[in-house]
Design a protein around this motif. Sequence first.
Motif, short mmCIF file in Angstrom:
data_model
loop_
_atom_site.label_atom_id
_atom_site.label_comp_id
_atom_site.label_asym_id
_atom_site.label_seq_id
_atom_site.Cartn_x
_atom_site.Cartn_y
_atom_site.Cartn_z
N UNK A 36 0.63 -1.11 -0.02
CA UNK A 36 -0.09 -0.24 -0.11
C UNK A 36 0.77 1.27 -0.04
N UNK A 61 -0.03 4.39 -2.85
CA UNK A 61 -0.81 5.26 -2.68
C UNK A 61 -0.35 6.66 -3.28
N UNK A 109 -5.97 -3.08 -1.63
CA UNK A 109 -5.12 -2.78 -0.69
C UNK A 109 -5.13 -1.22 -0.25
N UNK A 115 -8.52 -0.13 0.75
CA UNK A 115 -8.85 -0.58 1.91
C UNK A 115 -8.27 0.49 2.97
N UNK A 116 -7.08 0.84 2.65
CA UNK A 116 -6.48 1.92 3.58
C UNK A 116 -7.16 3.19 3.66
N UNK A 168 -10.29 3.05 5.64
CA UNK A 168 -10.12 3.31 7.25
C UNK A 168 -9.59 4.63 7.21
N UNK A 169 -8.84 5.22 6.61
CA UNK A 169 -8.41 6.60 6.94
C UNK A 169 -9.30 7.72 6.53
#
Lengths: 381, 316
Positions: free
Chosen positions: A305, A309, A333, A336-337, A340-341
């Motif tokens: 990740x 990014x 991935x 997904x990060x 969450x963030x």
Amino acid sequence: MKNNQRKFKDGILQGLIYASTSVTIGILIIIIGFVLYKGLPGVNYNFLTRMWDSQTTIVDIDRNSVTGGSAEENYVESLGITIALDDGYIIIKDIKKDSPVENALNIKKVPYELKEKDVIAKADSTTFRDITAEEAVEVLNEGTGAIRLKVTRPGGGIVPMVISTVYIILLTLMIAAPIGICAAIYLNEYAKPGKVLNVIRFAIQNLAGIPSIIYGLFGMLVFVQNFKMQYSILAGGLTLSIMLLPTIISTTEETLKEVPNVYRQGSMGLGATKLQTISKIILPSALPGILVAIILSIGRIVGESAALIWTAGTVAQIPTALVGSEAGAATLTTKMYWLIKESADLESATSIAVVLLALVILLNLLSKIITKRFLRNRTGN
Amino acid sequence: MNNAGKEKMVTENAAIGNQAVGNQKDYKDLVFRTIFLLCALLSVLSVIAIITFVFTKGLKPFFGENAYSFSDFITGLKWDPGKEVYGIFYMIVGSIIATLGAIMLGVPIGLMTAVFIAEIAPKKMVAIIRPAIELLAGIPSVIYGAFGLGVIVQLIKKVSPTGQGESLLAVICVLTIMILPTIITLSESSLRAVPKSYREASYGLGASKIQTIFKSVVPAARSGILSATVLGIGRALGETMAVMMIAGNNIGGLPGSLWDKIRPLTSNISMEMSYASGRHQDMLFATGVVLFLFILVINLLLIKITSKVGAQGTKN
């Protein structure tokens, strides 16, 4: 007395060994349990087959009477579809065979086939809001010839991320695999001990230790900004290629080392050149090992990740170019990060984690099977 | 005779045999040899390029007009880009403490697990445990982050006097889990590499199995275990995504206890990279440079240890 003390000490240490192993295995079970418990409810057919963002399109349809489902409730004969009211929206419940909606064209005259569960938001000039299914059927059957529909296809699925992940895997391997394999061939077959070899080995060892966020910074600076690729799959692929070089080189080199020297001597003794020996003898017998190296790399790419990014971006779209704004792509991935963030959505994030875990397990199994076959063959020789 | 010598002889023999075929093949061999060499040199080029680009950008704010004081940067206890305050000392401290904590927990647990796999467990059990460890190694760090956020942070929140879960303790827990597979696999292979005669001699002197393991096998494998530890330090220091989600990322102040928030170097970069520009972005690269220097030292240490192990190996 002394013997008892020894037994006591042994017992404590043994206890610690068992406890440590239980902790390690326990952690794995808890992690998998957590991901499944939290994420599995969100994994369903829609999640796996839909686009991420909902998509609104205006389509033109040439109406053509289809009689297949006239017995069903809310059947629109002129379009060959059954509609239903779902949470205040008119959705397409069922599409009959040879229905004209299969040949729908969007405004650019590109085919855009309607699918079940698509929401009809507007038909010609009538907006479908606060309307019953019966009224909608009437509107849709009104008049003859072409009808213009505004259709919304609901999102919430991971299809773009899956496709982006596959693209980035392919791109990275297309760049890194040949280079890594060639480098390994040089190191194992040609290089003589000396300064050049030392420098190369030193570089590879260093490259392996650099954290992925540094690769991310480098990729952003060089590929995204200096080479003006923008957030794109090519910038991501190039960054990951550098990151994976050490893995591919060292795994391939290990495999090449395992090819018995007798093979080389035999081939050369028969008059083959070194290059012929490499391409006809060494590489074929090292192929399974190289395959394992590639599978390991795929695992790394799937899980990466930090390096992606700021090189490939976090936009959930199916990339249609290598560079530029159409080429930005979030992998599973990175999405997904992002979830969450940026949106603190742990549920959806763990649903993606379920898919990721499944992928990682699959890749591990695959490499295991290949290694096993390969080893059996070797001992058979 | 070593391998290279053998190969050279073989090549020469082949060359004699091939003289009739002519120079065309030699030419082709040379071309491919060059291609292979260039591919190998690409890794050298990559390292040079990464260092050059990251360092050039990262050191820019400290030179030229309107330069930011480097000592303010490296000793500062506050990070506030809005007010042009960039201090990373408390991040360095946070990163180091978190890494040390993870090593202190992870190395003993990992080593014990490795001992179990290599020395005690029956084969059937190893066949289950080893794939489990490999799976642990393959889990993406974002999932560890989600796990940390969803489980560890929630647990800490219940017992912490500050009432907050994001803390140094959470980071240490997650990093410990993340370095376990590295420690276990490397320690295991170095334990297995210890010659059987060591164990036999120890048993022969009347030592028990546990005594043999801890007095004879583990000490013999110490350089392998040491390199596992150093590799673990590198992993823990460089870990970004999982740590960022659970560290709390405070804007200043040294951590005073396990319950305090920290802001590791890596998460400082990843927190703000997406919107930073100008001096702010340069400062994030400068943070990267500091991280990079730590990693370089660790890499050099690791290379030194592994080359020593290699030298020992040939001596045996």
